[in-house]
Design a protein around this motif. Structure first.
Motif, PDB file in Angstrom:
ATOM      1  N   ARG A 166       7.973  -6.240  -5.758  1.00 57.78           N
ATOM      2  CA  ARG A 166       6.995  -5.515  -4.945  1.00 57.78           C
ATOM      3  C   ARG A 166       6.262  -4.448  -5.760  1.00 57.78           C
ATOM      4  O   ARG A 166       5.886  -3.407  -5.237  1.00 57.78           O
ATOM      5  N   VAL A 167       6.116  -4.663  -7.043  1.00 55.61           N
ATOM      6  CA  VAL A 167       5.386  -3.725  -7.889  1.00 55.61           C
ATOM      7  C   VAL A 167       3.894  -3.963  -7.706  1.00 55.61           C
ATOM      8  O   VAL A 167       3.390  -5.040  -8.015  1.00 55.61           O
ATOM      9  N   ASP A 168       3.195  -2.964  -7.197  1.00 53.84           N
ATOM     10  CA  ASP A 168       1.776  -3.139  -6.898  1.00 53.84           C
ATOM     11  C   ASP A 168       0.897  -2.943  -8.128  1.00 53.84           C
ATOM     12  O   ASP A 168      -0.315  -3.174  -8.055  1.00 53.84           O
ATOM     13  N   ASN A 169       1.479  -2.519  -9.250  1.00 60.62           N
ATOM     14  CA  ASN A 169       0.671  -2.391 -10.472  1.00 60.62           C
ATOM     15  C   ASN A 169       0.107  -3.742 -10.908  1.00 60.62           C
ATOM     16  O   ASN A 169      -1.014  -3.824 -11.438  1.00 60.62           O
ATOM     17  N   MET A 170       0.883  -4.799 -10.697  1.00 57.52           N
ATOM     18  CA  MET A 170       0.416  -6.132 -11.083  1.00 57.52           C
ATOM     19  C   MET A 170      -0.810  -6.544 -10.265  1.00 57.52           C
ATOM     20  O   MET A 170      -1.748  -7.161 -10.787  1.00 57.52           O
ATOM     21  N   VAL A 171      -0.811  -6.189  -9.002  1.00 57.45           N
ATOM     22  CA  VAL A 171      -1.953  -6.519  -8.144  1.00 57.45           C
ATOM     23  C   VAL A 171      -3.189  -5.738  -8.575  1.00 57.45           C
ATOM     24  O   VAL A 171      -4.307  -6.271  -8.614  1.00 57.45           O
ATOM     25  N   SER A 293       1.424 -11.955  -1.397  1.00 58.85           N
ATOM     26  CA  SER A 293       2.379 -12.420  -0.387  1.00 58.85           C
ATOM     27  C   SER A 293       3.740 -11.755  -0.550  1.00 58.85           C
ATOM     28  O   SER A 293       4.492 -11.641   0.424  1.00 58.85           O
ATOM     29  N   ASP A 294       4.061 -11.277  -1.769  1.00 52.97           N
ATOM     30  CA  ASP A 294       5.318 -10.557  -1.992  1.00 52.97           C
ATOM     31  C   ASP A 294       5.177  -9.070  -1.709  1.00 52.97           C
ATOM     32  O   ASP A 294       6.088  -8.456  -1.136  1.00 52.97           O
ATOM     33  N   ILE A 295       4.056  -8.485  -2.120  1.00 50.34           N
ATOM     34  CA  ILE A 295       3.899  -7.029  -2.042  1.00 50.34           C
ATOM     35  C   ILE A 295       3.364  -6.595  -0.685  1.00 50.34           C
ATOM     36  O   ILE A 295       3.918  -5.690  -0.050  1.00 50.34           O
ATOM     37  N   ALA A 296       2.292  -7.199  -0.232  1.00 52.22           N
ATOM     38  CA  ALA A 296       1.656  -6.799   1.032  1.00 52.22           C
ATOM     39  C   ALA A 296       1.329  -8.030   1.862  1.00 52.22           C
ATOM     40  O   ALA A 296       0.155  -8.398   2.014  1.00 52.22           O
ATOM     41  N   PRO A 297       2.344  -8.726   2.403  1.00 56.79           N
ATOM     42  CA  PRO A 297       2.059  -9.961   3.152  1.00 56.79           C
ATOM     43  C   PRO A 297       1.279  -9.729   4.435  1.00 56.79           C
ATOM     44  O   PRO A 297       0.414 -10.534   4.791  1.00 56.79           O
ATOM     45  N   ASN A 298       1.556  -8.630   5.128  1.00 58.31           N
ATOM     46  CA  ASN A 298       0.859  -8.372   6.390  1.00 58.31           C
ATOM     47  C   ASN A 298      -0.612  -8.018   6.156  1.00 58.31           C
ATOM     48  O   ASN A 298      -1.500  -8.475   6.881  1.00 58.31           O
ATOM     49  N   LEU A 299      -0.872  -7.208   5.132  1.00 58.16           N
ATOM     50  CA  LEU A 299      -2.255  -6.851   4.816  1.00 58.16           C
ATOM     51  C   LEU A 299      -3.042  -8.072   4.350  1.00 58.16           C
ATOM     52  O   LEU A 299      -4.210  -8.246   4.712  1.00 58.16           O
ATOM     53  N   ALA A 300      -2.391  -8.945   3.561  1.00 62.96           N
ATOM     54  CA  ALA A 300      -3.058 -10.164   3.098  1.00 62.96           C
ATOM     55  C   ALA A 300      -3.342 -11.114   4.254  1.00 62.96           C
ATOM     56  O   ALA A 300      -4.409 -11.748   4.305  1.00 62.96           O
ATOM     57  N   ALA A 301      -2.395 -11.221   5.194  1.00 61.02           N
ATOM     58  CA  ALA A 301      -2.611 -12.097   6.343  1.00 61.02           C
ATOM     59  C   ALA A 301      -3.702 -11.557   7.260  1.00 61.02           C
ATOM     60  O   ALA A 301      -4.406 -12.325   7.912  1.00 61.02           O
ATOM     61  N   LEU A 302      -3.871 -10.240   7.291  1.00 58.62           N
ATOM     62  CA  LEU A 302      -4.858  -9.640   8.188  1.00 58.62           C
ATOM     63  C   LEU A 302      -6.270  -9.716   7.617  1.00 58.62           C
ATOM     64  O   LEU A 302      -7.192 -10.206   8.272  1.00 58.62           O
ATOM     65  N   ILE A 303      -6.455  -9.271   6.386  1.00 58.29           N
ATOM     66  CA  ILE A 303      -7.803  -9.083   5.855  1.00 58.29           C
ATOM     67  C   ILE A 303      -8.092  -9.949   4.638  1.00 58.29           C
ATOM     68  O   ILE A 303      -9.204  -9.963   4.132  1.00 58.29           O
ATOM     69  N   ARG A 384       1.253   0.152   6.211  1.00 54.69           N
ATOM     70  CA  ARG A 384       2.486   0.926   6.424  1.00 54.69           C
ATOM     71  C   ARG A 384       3.677   0.009   6.666  1.00 54.69           C
ATOM     72  O   ARG A 384       4.789   0.297   6.211  1.00 54.69           O
ATOM     73  N   LEU A 385       3.456  -1.071   7.371  1.00 53.14           N
ATOM     74  CA  LEU A 385       4.533  -2.046   7.559  1.00 53.14           C
ATOM     75  C   LEU A 385       4.959  -2.648   6.226  1.00 53.14           C
ATOM     76  O   LEU A 385       6.159  -2.791   5.949  1.00 53.14           O
ATOM     77  N   ASP A 386       3.993  -3.003   5.388  1.00 51.85           N
ATOM     78  CA  ASP A 386       4.319  -3.585   4.079  1.00 51.85           C
ATOM     79  C   ASP A 386       5.034  -2.598   3.183  1.00 51.85           C
ATOM     80  O   ASP A 386       5.901  -2.976   2.395  1.00 51.85           O
ATOM     81  N   CYS A 387       4.675  -1.320   3.296  1.00 52.30           N
ATOM     82  CA  CYS A 387       5.247  -0.313   2.405  1.00 52.30           C
ATOM     83  C   CYS A 387       6.664   0.059   2.801  1.00 52.30           C
ATOM     84  O   CYS A 387       7.509   0.282   1.925  1.00 52.30           O
ATOM     85  N   PHE A 388       6.955   0.109   4.087  1.00 53.64           N
ATOM     86  CA  PHE A 388       8.223   0.667   4.535  1.00 53.64           C
ATOM     87  C   PHE A 388       9.175  -0.340   5.174  1.00 53.64           C
ATOM     88  O   PHE A 388      10.291   0.029   5.536  1.00 53.64           O
ATOM     89  N   ASP A 390      11.931  -3.230   5.208  1.00 50.67           N
ATOM     90  CA  ASP A 390      12.963  -3.688   4.272  1.00 50.67           C
ATOM     91  C   ASP A 390      12.796  -5.178   3.970  1.00 50.67           C
ATOM     92  O   ASP A 390      12.883  -5.597   2.821  1.00 50.67           O
ATOM     93  N   ALA A 391      12.584  -5.970   4.999  1.00 51.85           N
ATOM     94  CA  ALA A 391      12.428  -7.419   4.828  1.00 51.85           C
ATOM     95  C   ALA A 391      10.947  -7.764   4.783  1.00 51.85           C
ATOM     96  O   ALA A 391      10.140  -7.245   5.560  1.00 51.85           O
ATOM     97  N   SER A 392      10.578  -8.637   3.846  1.00 44.58           N
ATOM     98  CA  SER A 392       9.185  -9.040   3.694  1.00 44.58           C
ATOM     99  C   SER A 392       8.841 -10.138   4.691  1.00 44.58           C
ATOM    100  O   SER A 392       9.483 -11.191   4.724  1.00 44.58           O
ATOM    101  N   THR A 393       7.840  -9.896   5.511  1.00 46.43           N
ATOM    102  CA  THR A 393       7.388 -10.879   6.503  1.00 46.43           C
ATOM    103  C   THR A 393       5.909 -10.670   6.772  1.00 46.43           C
ATOM    104  O   THR A 393       5.393  -9.560   6.629  1.00 46.43           O
TER     105      THR A 393
END
Length: 512
Positions: A166-171, A293-303, A384-388, A390-393
């Motif tokens: 979940r390292v966002d530097n790669m993104v 999909s690993d770091i911010a799956p909800n944000l990617a699915a939304l926008i 905020r969901l993606d950041c905090f 515990d389980a990635s969904t």
């Protein structure tokens, strides 16, 4: 008033007393000049107490707490033991100088020790840092440097060490490189078109795609040598036999000039480089999609992956994006327009990077601002969901996307959307049921999950209520549901009949 100075070194906490402050008159320039000379500085600042850390791990914990402005139990005990006690109702005759204002405010809240942090105190602490090894008698040369180096490495390692997946530097780096590649591929493709058009100008009108043009240019090479044997290969590249024949007819009647073999080789090599860049761009996009999909799956699915990655990159990190309110997220990327509007008292921008989302484009002109505000609100929730979490969904992102679709229908057709609380409850139930499903499969005697048990209980309650409320065909009640009620009524009637008899007996006894 006595001034004490708290210095947090790599080896322990040090408390220093500053005498002769009145003579100096708290002049920052005087302190700055006297700091360099130990003889002058040592007459003013003296060591009052020192407590070393227990271990390197303890030193790291103390350093982390100080960086966050928190006072640890060890620091509190050290200050309470060494400083004079603060009596309630009386003004203290001393103050504690600290380098961090947040730490000073926390110390004052807990212990009521007055703290100050200003330029004068910082200059004194700078002098202590400069001559700290001279104040500690038993400190060997080189020990302080080793402690500082070890603590610096461990502190930096702890700050950098996060979940690898979940390292966002790669993104951030990937989206920067993707934008750069888009610019480079466009400019290089235009250069290939211009260069090869000297030889085959008619090809530009037939083939519009940049990647396909470079591929055709490399395959055709010299237009004079384009024969029927190359038709099948040209058809495979173009994907249309009619277009391939059109290219061959245009090559026969082309008005372009002839090129030397060395020029054609350079054109082919450059076209190959453009093709390689385009292929690498596709691979990089796939990599970005997988990382999002690993770091911010909800944000990617939304926008979407690209717009979500741009938001994370512009904010600096996913944590910074999660801390942004939705009003800030709405205009991320439009800072120049915002400050220009504030300066000229004009209209502020309605959207920034989220304008690239398909939702803003699908909204009508009068609803674009409303749609941008609503979408920014949902993006803020998703980040905020993606950041905090515990389980990635990505279940929350899918539902948030459905809500945005419903809002679009509401603006266009007037269809009332669902409430946010109902949608979130349904998502939480589905996520919990998915988590309980594998546990239910691997369980022993307790195979039923909590959600299934709740559903069964609700079904039983509904069945009992329906049985109690359903009347019989003859006007009576169903026996199964109301048998208990009838028994209760009979027992109540018996009690009512027995109670007056008992009272009569008591009255007779009283008369006798």
């Amino acid at each position: 008033m006595t001034l004490y100075l708290l210095y947090e070194s790599a080896s322990g906490y040090g408390l220093f007393s500053a005498d002769g402050i009145d003579e100096i008159g708290q002049n920052t320039e005087a302190v700055r000049t006297s700091v360099v000379d130990l003889n002058r500085f040592g007459k003013v600042v003296k060591l009052a107490a020192f407590t070393p850390y227990d271990s390197a791990l303890d030193a790291l914990n103390q350093c982390n707490a100080i960086s966050e402005g928190q006072m640890t139990d060890e620091l509190r005990n050290f200050l309470e033991l060494t400083l004079p006690k603060v009596k309630e109702g009386k003004k203290p005759k001393f103050s504690l100088g600290v380098a961090e204002p947040k730490l000073g405010s926390h110390i004052f809240e807990v212990t009521k020790i007055p703290c100050q942090s200003n330029e004068f105190v910082l200059e004194l602490i700078r002098g202590i840092r400069l001559h700290f090894d001279r104040f500690i008698e038993n400190l060997k040369p080189g020990d302080l440097e080793k402690a500082q180096l070890g603590l610096g490495h461990s502190y930096s390692r702890a700050k950098v060490k996060f979940n690898v997946n979940r390292v966002d530097n790669m993104v951030i780096q990937a989206i920067f490189l993707l934008d750069t590649l888009d610019k480079d591929i466009n400019s290089f493709s235009m250069r290939v078109r211009e260069w090869y058009s000297w030889h085959f100008p008619e090809l530009v009108k037939i083939v519009n795609d940049n990647y396909l043009y470079a591929k055709v240019a490399k395959y055709v090479d010299d237009k004079a040598q384009l024969s029927e044997e190359k038709l099948s290969g040209l058809t495979d590249i173009v994907g249309d036999e009619d277009k391939a024949k059109e290219i061959m007819e245009a090559a026969k009647a082309s008005m372009g000039q002839d090129l030397s073999p060395i020029d054609l080789i350079n054109v082919k090599q450059f076209a190959q480089r453009v093709m390689d860049l385009a292929e690498y761009r596709k691979k990089l996009y796939d990599y970005l999609v997988s990382k999002m999909s690993d770091i911010a799956p909800n944000l990617a699915a939304l926008i979407g992956e690209v717009v979500g990655a741009r938001l994370i990159s512009h904010a600096g990190s996913l944590t910074n994006l999660a801390k942004c309110p939705s009003s800030t997220l709405q205009i991320l990327g439009a800072e120049k327009a915002l400050f220009r509007a504030l300066k000229t008292h004009g209209n502020t921008p309605k959207y920034g990077l989220i304008f690239h989302s398909s939702f803003i484009g699908r909204a009508s002109a009068k609803n674009k601002g409303r749609m941008a505000r609503y979408l920014a609100n949902k993006c803020s929730i998703a980040s905020r969901l993606d950041c905090f979490l515990d389980a990635s969904t990505n279940a929350f992102g899918e539902k948030l996307r459905e809500q945005v679709e419903e809002r679009l229908d509401f603006y266009d057709k007037g269809v009332a959307p669902r409430k946010n609380i109902d949608v979130m409850k349904s998502v939480i139930d589905t996520v919990e049921s998915k988590e309980d499903a594998p546990m239910a499969e691997n369980g022993d005697s307790k195979d039923e999950s909590k959600s299934e048990k709740k559903k069964k209980k609700e079904k039983r309650k509904k069945q009992e209520d329906e049985d109690q409320e359903m009347p019989d065909a003859n006007g009576g009640e169903v026996e199964d549901g109301t048998a208990k009620k009838k028994k209760k009524k009979k027992s109540k009637d018996r009690d009512l009949e027995e109670t007056p008899a008992a009272t009569d007996g008591k009255k007779k006894k009283a008369r006798s």
